[in-house]
Enzyme design. Structure first.
Site: not given
Ligand code: GLA
Length: 332
Positions: A69-70, A95, A165, A167, A241, A279, A299
């Site tokens: 994350n950020r 990430h 991560h 999907y 998100d 997340q 996540e």
């Molecule tokens: C995370 C982020 C999203 C995006 C994905 C990767 O889930 O929170 O904003 O960047 O990774 O695409």
């Protein structure tokens, strides 16, 4: 637990399980989950060719780190020293940076029919982070569940927040229109609060109650209609998100965070973790060869930008202290 004591083994696709219906494929590149099949049905998005993971932009199935994350503006201060990381997501660090753990070749330490242990050493200063960090990640199949166990040590005080991560898409048919979107999935999240964000997906610091909003998944509901609700937070992120939070949970205990299901296939996934946040990402920016909303990420992780946010549970890892987290994906 030393890498030097174990032998290197084959580096190709790692196949686990199979005999009780759950089969998992992993790649040492990015410590990536490439495939999860239950009784032959694929439950994740993947690329047919393992080489495609080298150019992936979506963190497909990968391990995100050092800090998933950020981190706002890629900046933080630790022990009086200011650090500047790469900004690889608009004004922010995402990430773990340009060459995060998702883009690294992990070493295969020990492989058995139902488990594998991967190892990564990240040098002091890697992507701008302090401390040499060693990570051991074990993937293990137990019955119909896949357990991810993360252990790590750092030579200096640092920040660490590891997650996977994947999907998920539990529909039978992921290629035709009816089956491709996860909008027909039911989702339950046991969290009563989430972290609203600014326009760059950085938490504002507020812990908002989900009650009465599109973010209320305390009872299972369909993802599609929730995405269509009027909500300033949904509009900002082009979907979900956001980090859902478990404020009072015991850090050492596995808790049930999410239940995802598809009535089309009857398949269900439960996500359990020791992490304090999850997340929810509804594949808002997934693009070719995939499509937006074709996969959903659940996540389990520490709270985003925690190192810069007063009162958020810490993602700080002290020198010599053991980092220990678990994520369990339980299928039926
Ligand atoms: C995370 C982020 C999203 C995006 C994905 C990767 O889930 O929170 O904003 O960047 O990774 O695409």
């Amino acid at each position: 637990m030393s890498a030097a004591l174990t032998d290197d083994i084959d580096d190709s696709v790692i196949r686990l399980g199979g005999h009780k219906g759950l089969e998992v494929e992993l790649l040492p590149f990015g410590a990536t989950i490439r495939s999860i099949r239950l009784f032959g049905q694929e439950l994740t998005l993947n690329y047919p060719d393992p080489a495609d993971y080298q150019t992936d932009q979506f963190y497909l199935g990968a391990t995100a780190g050092r800090v998933a994350n950020r981190i706002a503006k890629g900046r933080f201060e630790l022990n009086g020293v200011a650090y500047q990381l790469d900004c690889n997501n608009g004004p922010n660090h995402l990430h773990g940076g340009v060459t995060g753990f998702n883009r690294r070749e992990w070493q295969v330490l020990k492989q058995q029919s139902d488990s594998v242990q991967l190892y990564l050493r990240s040098a002091d200063g890697d992507q701008g982070y302090p401390g040499a960090v060693q990570v051991w990640q074990q993937f293990r199949i137990v019955d119909k569940q896949l357990e991810l166990s993360f252990l790590a040590l750092s030579s200096k005080d640092t920040v660490l927040n590891l997650t996977n991560h994947c999907y998920f898409n539990l529909n039978n048919d992921k290629l035709n229109d009816g089956g491709s979107s996860v909008e027909n999935h039911q989702l339950q999240l046991t969290a009563t609060h989430y972290l609203p964000t600014d326009e760059h997906a950085i938490p504002t610091g507020e812990r908002r109650a989900v009650a009465g909003t599109a973010f209320d998944f305390t009872n299972a509901k369909l993802v599609g209609p929730a995405l269509k609700q009027q909500d300033q937070q949904l509009a900002l992120a082009n979907g979900f998100d956001h980090c859902f939070i478990w404020q009072d949970a015991d850090a050492a205990e596995l808790k049930l965070m999410a239940v995802l299901s598809s009535s089309q296939s009857g398949r269900q996934l439960e996500v359990l973790s020791t992490q304090p946040g999850l997340q929810l990402y509804t594949g808002n920016f997934l693009a070719a060869p995939f499509a937006a909303r074709q996969g959903i990420c659940l996540e389990a992780q520490g709270w985003p930008d925690a190192i810069n946010q007063l009162g958020f549970p810490g993602t700080l890892l002290k020198a010599g202290e053991l980092y220990q987290q678990q994520i369990v994906y339980k299928f039926s």
